[in-house]
Design a protein around this motif. Structure first.
Motif, PDB file in Angstrom:
ATOM      1  N   PHE A 197       0.844  -1.192   0.000  1.00  0.00           N
ATOM      2  CA  PHE A 197       0.000   0.000   0.000  1.00  0.00           C
ATOM      3  C   PHE A 197       0.877   1.239   0.000  1.00  0.00           C
ATOM      4  O   PHE A 197       1.977   1.227   0.532  1.00  0.00           O
ATOM      5  CB  PHE A 197      -0.885   0.031   1.246  1.00  0.00           C
ATOM      6  N   THR A 198       0.345   2.276  -0.611  1.00  0.00           N
ATOM      7  CA  THR A 198       1.085   3.531  -0.666  1.00  0.00           C
ATOM      8  C   THR A 198       0.636   4.422   0.492  1.00  0.00           C
ATOM      9  O   THR A 198      -0.557   4.505   0.795  1.00  0.00           O
ATOM     10  CB  THR A 198       0.829   4.247  -2.002  1.00  0.00           C
ATOM     11  N   GLY A 199       1.601   5.050   1.141  1.00  0.00           N
ATOM     12  CA  GLY A 199       1.259   5.921   2.271  1.00  0.00           C
ATOM     13  C   GLY A 199       2.228   7.071   2.395  1.00  0.00           C
ATOM     14  O   GLY A 199       3.206   7.175   1.641  1.00  0.00           O
ATOM     15  N   LEU A 200       1.926   7.908   3.359  1.00  0.00           N
ATOM     16  CA  LEU A 200       2.715   9.108   3.576  1.00  0.00           C
ATOM     17  C   LEU A 200       3.331   9.039   4.970  1.00  0.00           C
ATOM     18  O   LEU A 200       2.625   8.763   5.945  1.00  0.00           O
ATOM     19  CB  LEU A 200       1.766  10.308   3.492  1.00  0.00           C
ATOM     20  N   ILE A 201       4.634   9.302   5.067  1.00  0.00           N
ATOM     21  CA  ILE A 201       5.258   9.258   6.395  1.00  0.00           C
ATOM     22  C   ILE A 201       4.812  10.486   7.196  1.00  0.00           C
ATOM     23  O   ILE A 201       5.034  11.622   6.805  1.00  0.00           O
ATOM     24  CB  ILE A 201       6.797   9.197   6.298  1.00  0.00           C
TER      25      ILE A 201
ATOM     26  N   ASP B 270       0.733   7.066   7.162  1.00  0.00           N
ATOM     27  CA  ASP B 270      -0.700   7.235   6.940  1.00  0.00           C
ATOM     28  C   ASP B 270      -1.074   6.539   5.638  1.00  0.00           C
ATOM     29  O   ASP B 270      -0.670   6.953   4.566  1.00  0.00           O
ATOM     30  CB  ASP B 270      -1.012   8.743   6.882  1.00  0.00           C
ATOM     31  N   VAL B 271      -1.828   5.456   5.781  1.00  0.00           N
ATOM     32  CA  VAL B 271      -2.267   4.735   4.594  1.00  0.00           C
ATOM     33  C   VAL B 271      -3.775   4.917   4.470  1.00  0.00           C
ATOM     34  O   VAL B 271      -4.543   4.314   5.212  1.00  0.00           O
ATOM     35  CB  VAL B 271      -1.916   3.231   4.693  1.00  0.00           C
TER      36      VAL B 271
ATOM     37  N   ARG C 225      -3.405   4.680  10.370  1.00  0.00           N
ATOM     38  CA  ARG C 225      -2.019   4.879  10.768  1.00  0.00           C
ATOM     39  C   ARG C 225      -1.340   3.512  10.960  1.00  0.00           C
ATOM     40  O   ARG C 225      -1.789   2.707  11.771  1.00  0.00           O
ATOM     41  CB  ARG C 225      -1.999   5.651  12.077  1.00  0.00           C
ATOM     42  N   ILE C 226      -0.331   3.275  10.177  1.00  0.00           N
ATOM     43  CA  ILE C 226       0.431   2.032  10.304  1.00  0.00           C
ATOM     44  C   ILE C 226       1.794   2.391  10.877  1.00  0.00           C
ATOM     45  O   ILE C 226       2.470   3.282  10.378  1.00  0.00           O
ATOM     46  CB  ILE C 226       0.638   1.347   8.927  1.00  0.00           C
ATOM     47  N   THR C 227       2.165   1.708  11.950  1.00  0.00           N
ATOM     48  CA  THR C 227       3.468   1.973  12.546  1.00  0.00           C
ATOM     49  C   THR C 227       4.452   0.919  12.072  1.00  0.00           C
ATOM     50  O   THR C 227       4.142  -0.281  12.090  1.00  0.00           O
ATOM     51  CB  THR C 227       3.368   1.947  14.084  1.00  0.00           C
ATOM     52  N   ALA C 228       5.597   1.375  11.636  1.00  0.00           N
ATOM     53  CA  ALA C 228       6.621   0.447  11.150  1.00  0.00           C
ATOM     54  C   ALA C 228       7.933   0.751  11.852  1.00  0.00           C
ATOM     55  O   ALA C 228       8.263   1.915  12.075  1.00  0.00           O
ATOM     56  CB  ALA C 228       6.789   0.598   9.646  1.00  0.00           C
ATOM     57  N   VAL C 229       8.647  -0.305  12.223  1.00  0.00           N
ATOM     58  CA  VAL C 229       9.945  -0.117  12.854  1.00  0.00           C
ATOM     59  C   VAL C 229      10.999  -0.724  11.949  1.00  0.00           C
ATOM     60  O   VAL C 229      10.867  -1.851  11.493  1.00  0.00           O
ATOM     61  CB  VAL C 229       9.989  -0.789  14.248  1.00  0.00           C
ATOM     62  N   GLU C 230      12.010   0.056  11.660  1.00  0.00           N
ATOM     63  CA  GLU C 230      13.098  -0.443  10.831  1.00  0.00           C
ATOM     64  C   GLU C 230      14.380  -0.449  11.639  1.00  0.00           C
ATOM     65  O   GLU C 230      14.687   0.523  12.321  1.00  0.00           O
ATOM     66  CB  GLU C 230      13.308   0.492   9.632  1.00  0.00           C
ATOM     67  N   VAL C 231      15.114  -1.550  11.538  1.00  0.00           N
ATOM     68  CA  VAL C 231      16.429  -1.568  12.175  1.00  0.00           C
ATOM     69  C   VAL C 231      17.392  -0.971  11.163  1.00  0.00           C
ATOM     70  O   VAL C 231      17.848  -1.631  10.247  1.00  0.00           O
ATOM     71  CB  VAL C 231      16.841  -2.999  12.563  1.00  0.00           C
ATOM     72  N   SER C 232      17.653   0.294  11.328  1.00  0.00           N
ATOM     73  CA  SER C 232      18.434   1.007  10.319  1.00  0.00           C
ATOM     74  C   SER C 232      18.831   2.355  10.885  1.00  0.00           C
ATOM     75  O   SER C 232      18.263   2.818  11.859  1.00  0.00           O
ATOM     76  CB  SER C 232      17.572   1.199   9.064  1.00  0.00           C
ATOM     77  N   ASP C 233      19.803   2.978  10.266  1.00  0.00           N
ATOM     78  CA  ASP C 233      20.077   4.349  10.675  1.00  0.00           C
ATOM     79  C   ASP C 233      19.891   5.312   9.511  1.00  0.00           C
ATOM     80  O   ASP C 233      20.198   6.484   9.611  1.00  0.00           O
ATOM     81  CB  ASP C 233      21.454   4.476  11.322  1.00  0.00           C
ATOM     82  N   ALA C 234      19.353   4.779   8.393  1.00  0.00           N
ATOM     83  CA  ALA C 234      19.067   5.667   7.268  1.00  0.00           C
ATOM     84  C   ALA C 234      17.658   6.195   7.430  1.00  0.00           C
ATOM     85  O   ALA C 234      16.685   5.480   7.237  1.00  0.00           O
ATOM     86  CB  ALA C 234      19.196   4.885   5.956  1.00  0.00           C
TER      87      ALA C 234
ATOM     88  N   GLY D 161       6.952  13.160   5.588  1.00  0.00           N
ATOM     89  CA  GLY D 161       6.220  13.717   4.461  1.00  0.00           C
ATOM     90  C   GLY D 161       6.494  13.017   3.145  1.00  0.00           C
ATOM     91  O   GLY D 161       5.826  13.282   2.144  1.00  0.00           O
ATOM     92  N   SER D 162       7.468  12.111   3.127  1.00  0.00           N
ATOM     93  CA  SER D 162       7.747  11.435   1.864  1.00  0.00           C
ATOM     94  C   SER D 162       6.772  10.275   1.655  1.00  0.00           C
ATOM     95  O   SER D 162       6.236   9.695   2.578  1.00  0.00           O
ATOM     96  CB  SER D 162       9.198  10.947   1.814  1.00  0.00           C
ATOM     97  N   THR D 163       6.532   9.994   0.423  1.00  0.00           N
ATOM     98  CA  THR D 163       5.599   8.933   0.063  1.00  0.00           C
ATOM     99  C   THR D 163       6.358   7.617  -0.029  1.00  0.00           C
ATOM    100  O   THR D 163       7.407   7.539  -0.657  1.00  0.00           O
ATOM    101  CB  THR D 163       4.939   9.255  -1.290  1.00  0.00           C
ATOM    102  N   VAL D 164       5.836   6.618   0.635  1.00  0.00           N
ATOM    103  CA  VAL D 164       6.503   5.310   0.620  1.00  0.00           C
ATOM    104  C   VAL D 164       5.462   4.226   0.392  1.00  0.00           C
ATOM    105  O   VAL D 164       4.255   4.483   0.381  1.00  0.00           O
ATOM    106  CB  VAL D 164       7.220   5.017   1.956  1.00  0.00           C
ATOM    107  N   GLN D 165       5.948   3.033   0.220  1.00  0.00           N
ATOM    108  CA  GLN D 165       5.039   1.903   0.146  1.00  0.00           C
ATOM    109  C   GLN D 165       5.278   1.013   1.350  1.00  0.00           C
ATOM    110  O   GLN D 165       6.423   0.775   1.739  1.00  0.00           O
ATOM    111  CB  GLN D 165       5.297   1.112  -1.137  1.00  0.00           C
ATOM    112  N   VAL D 166       4.192   0.578   1.985  1.00  0.00           N
ATOM    113  CA  VAL D 166       4.356  -0.368   3.084  1.00  0.00           C
ATOM    114  C   VAL D 166       3.844  -1.720   2.635  1.00  0.00           C
ATOM    115  O   VAL D 166       2.874  -1.823   1.887  1.00  0.00           O
ATOM    116  CB  VAL D 166       3.590   0.082   4.350  1.00  0.00           C
TER     117      VAL D 166
END
Lengths: 374, 306
Positions: free
Chosen positions: A312-316, A331-332, A336-345, A350-355
């Motif tokens: 799904f496409t959403g907005l951070i 925001d999908v 509101r979908i919460t996602a946790v990434e193990v990352s430092d990037a 406000g950027s559009t991403v896909q979850v």
């Protein structure tokens, strides 16, 4: 080492039941975690096992023998409380040897056992110190040594780490595990901290409102909770109200959510899910975020068949940068979908991403009006 | 007063190892308080060495040691320490009665305080009120009542009678102090001792008693101090037959010379048992005494006595 059986035990303090017909079985030599929010009756349960409280009804057995008539001082237990409760007028050695002296062990014999117990908690050489001269972590370690020096059949830990700071807590967890492994004592640990319960226990129970909600191995409970409440209590998760629409396919089931339909593996449902109204739960760390321009699921290394679904496409909406992990609120379509990434990037707000919600990670739970949509 | 003088600056001039060190202002204030408290004692001590000390004179006009040879009977300290004065029996009575009252008061207050601090029961506030009564009711009423009762029981003119009578004004204080001590004693200590195999008696002797000891000492001290100051009850119940320091003092004042050397010396002596007892209890319990009496949580004497 004793096995512990709790058989339909109830307890009330002039009022509603604090523990309501609770049954449990702890095999000999294992660590059992009793996890629940404050006021759920877990400490009351532990105190009944210790004998500091008498149940109103039911039975408690050590190795099959009822201990209800046995006072705490003769139950062969060791207990560590939330506060260290070291006797302030005694030094470390006198504190640790207290239980031995109560058993009538001669001072010469007790000295070597005290030394052993202190070595076990890595506090050798502190025998002459007084509790007030020790740090919080050391005090709790002495309390642990004091509880195990008598070789109790049962070790009861009542929130033993909650007064320590985070780093000490981790050290102490490791220490408790190593001590328990060395001695093989049947241990019950009561805690409101799910991480603590999961790390310490072989088996654990989640308790709500005086009753056990679910029992199992920690990983099992985490992955396959029976209710939305348990799922959320055991860790960060997305709870999405949903409707089961299609159960005809053998390998996949389709559910409708406020932001679109999801394909889920049919095996991953709580046993009590009867009606088509459900709550879909997916752990925050299982939600994959894919940048919009990286097209094609092969980029994230998953098979095409599975990877193509549930994207799904959403907005951070919000970004929280933690230690080594970043939490995104996406925001999908209004959810509101919460996602946790193990990352430092860090991805920009406000950027559009896909979850992507992997089919096998979505668990269907009975509908819970209090929790759905949170 | 110059700028900065008298202001309390925490941390300035750090001396001891304490978290807050005392500044000069604090120390000056402490000395002033000390002076205010000890001020009434100074003329007393001086007077006890004076033979003649009339009003406008700042120092005695005639000292005891110059007048001693002229006098045919022993005066002042010499009189007090002679057999005629009967100071010895009075001192012994006061100490004996005081110690007995203190021990009894503590022994009675200990279990009562434990129950009041730990449990809720019907009529608890009523009992607490009753226990406080002796402090509110004038001592003369208590004295007459006690006398009437003791006459029937045959306790008048006995040491036992005096000791029992002294319990009336001392118990409320002992109870108050001990209740505060038990309220501050974490019940967890007893529970942990119990899980370690300690029975009821062992828990009390090895855990509870050492932890409440400072409170016990404070309560005992207060009971002793009150007992060694009681005049009216002693006088009534003993029928004047058991001399104590206060009754002796009163009979001296009554006899007309309010502040001759003998009376002044007697007053100094009257305050001795209390001071001795305070030093003793203080030594026994270290710094914990004052903390416990203020109702602060019982603290261990760290690194002090081993």
């Amino acid at each position: 080492m004793s096995s512990i059986e709790i058989d339909r035990v109830s307890k009330a303090y002039d009022g509603p039941l604090v523990v309501d017909s609770l049954s449990l079985c702890v095999p000999s030599g294992t660590v059992f975690g009793l996890l629940g929010p404050s006021g759920c009756g877990k400490t009351t349960t532990l105190r009944m096992i210790a004998g500091l409280l008498q149940p109103d009804s039911g039975d408690i057995r050590f190795d099959g023998v009822s201990v209800l008539a046995v006072p705490p001082e003769r139950r062969a237990i060791g207990m560590v409380f939330q506060q260290h409760l070291l006797f302030p007028h005694m030094n470390v050695e006198q504190n640790v040897s207290f239980g031995l002296r109560m058993q009538g062990v001669r001072p010469a014999a007790s000295r070597s056992r005290v030394d052993e117990a202190l070595d076990l908690v890595r506090l050798g050489g502190t025998q002459r110190r007084y509790p007030a001269q020790l740090s919080g972590g050391q005090q709790q370690r002495v309390a642990l040594a004091r509880a195990v020096v008598t070789n109790p059949a049962v070790l009861l830990l009542d929130e033993p780490l909650s007064n320590l700071d985070t780093r000490l807590r981790e050290e102490m967890r490791a220490l408790i595990r190593s001590v328990q492994r060395r001695l093989g004592i049947t241990t019950i640990v009561v805690t409101h901290d799910q991480g603590e319960a999961m790390e310490l226990s072989d088996q654990m129970a989640v308790m709500f409102d005086g009753a056990i909600a679910q029992v199992g191995r920690p990983a099992e409970l985490y992955a396959r909770p029976d209710s939305a409440r348990i799922a959320r209590f055991l860790g960060a998760t997305n709870l999405i109200p949903a409707q089961v629409v299609d159960t005809t396919a053998v390998d996949l089931m389709r559910i409708d959510t406020p932001f679109g339909s999801l394909d889920v593996c049919p095996g991953n449902s709580a046993p009590t899910t009867g009606s088509p109204r459900v709550v879909a739960s997916i752990r925050c760390e299982h939600v994959a975020i894919v940048d919009r321009h990286i097209d094609g699921p092969t980029a994230s290394g998953v098979s095409t068949r599975d990877g193509a679904r549930n994207i799904f496409t959403g907005l951070i909406d919000d970004v929280v940068v933690g230690a080594g992990r970043i939490t995104y609120a996406v925001d999908v379509r209004g959810t509101r979908i919460t996602a946790v990434e193990v990352s430092d990037a860090e991805r920009a707000r406000g950027s559009t991403v896909q979850v992507r919600l992997p089919c096998d990670r979505v668990r269907l739970l009975p509908f819970d009006p209090d929790l759905a949509g949170r | 007063m110059g700028a900065g003088e008298g202001t309390i600056v925490i941390g300035a001039r750090s001396r001891g190892r304490g978290l807050y060190s005392t500044s000069r202002g604090v120390r000056v204030a402490l000395w002033i308080v000390f002076a205010l408290f000890s001020f009434p004692f100074v003329p007393l001590v001086v007077a006890s060495f004076a033979f003649r000390w009339h009003w406008p004179a700042v120092v005695p006009t005639e000292w005891l040691w110059t007048a001693r040879d002229a006098s045919t009977v022993p005066v002042g300290w010499a009189y007090l320490f002679s057999r005629v004065s009967r100071l010895g029996p009075a001192f012994a009575n006061t100490t004996l009665i005081g110690v007995a009252v203190a021990s009894l008061a503590v022994a009675l207050a200990l279990p009562a305080a434990r129950v009041i601090a730990r449990y809720d029961f019907r009529g608890k506030s009523f009992f607490e009120f009753v226990f406080l009564m002796p402090v509110i009711v004038p001592q003369i009423s208590i004295g007459i009542g006690t006398l009437l009762l003791f006459l029937r029981l045959g306790l008048v003119r006995t040491h036992v009678g005096v000791i029992l009578a002294h319990l009336v004004p001392t118990l409320p204080y002992a109870l108050r102090i001990m209740t505060a001590v038990f309220q501050n004693l974490d019940h967890g200590y007893e529970e942990v001792a119990q899980t370690l195999g300690a029975g009821r008696m062992q828990r009390f002797v090895r855990v509870v008693l050492p932890l409440v000891l400072p409170g016990v000492a404070t309560a005992g001290l207060f009971a002793f101090l009150i007992s060694s100051n009681v005049f009216l009850l002693t006088f009534l119940v003993s029928g004047g037959r058991i001399p104590t320091l206060p009754t002796m003092l009163f009979s001296h004042i009554e006899s007309g010379a309010p502040l001759d050397a003998t009376t002044a010396g007697l007053v100094v002596i009257v305050s001795l048992p209390g001071i001795a007892f305070l030093l003793l209890t203080d030594r026994l319990t270290g710094q914990r005494l004052s903390l416990a009496s203020l109702g602060a949580p019982v603290q261990p004497a760290v690194g002090g006595r081993r």
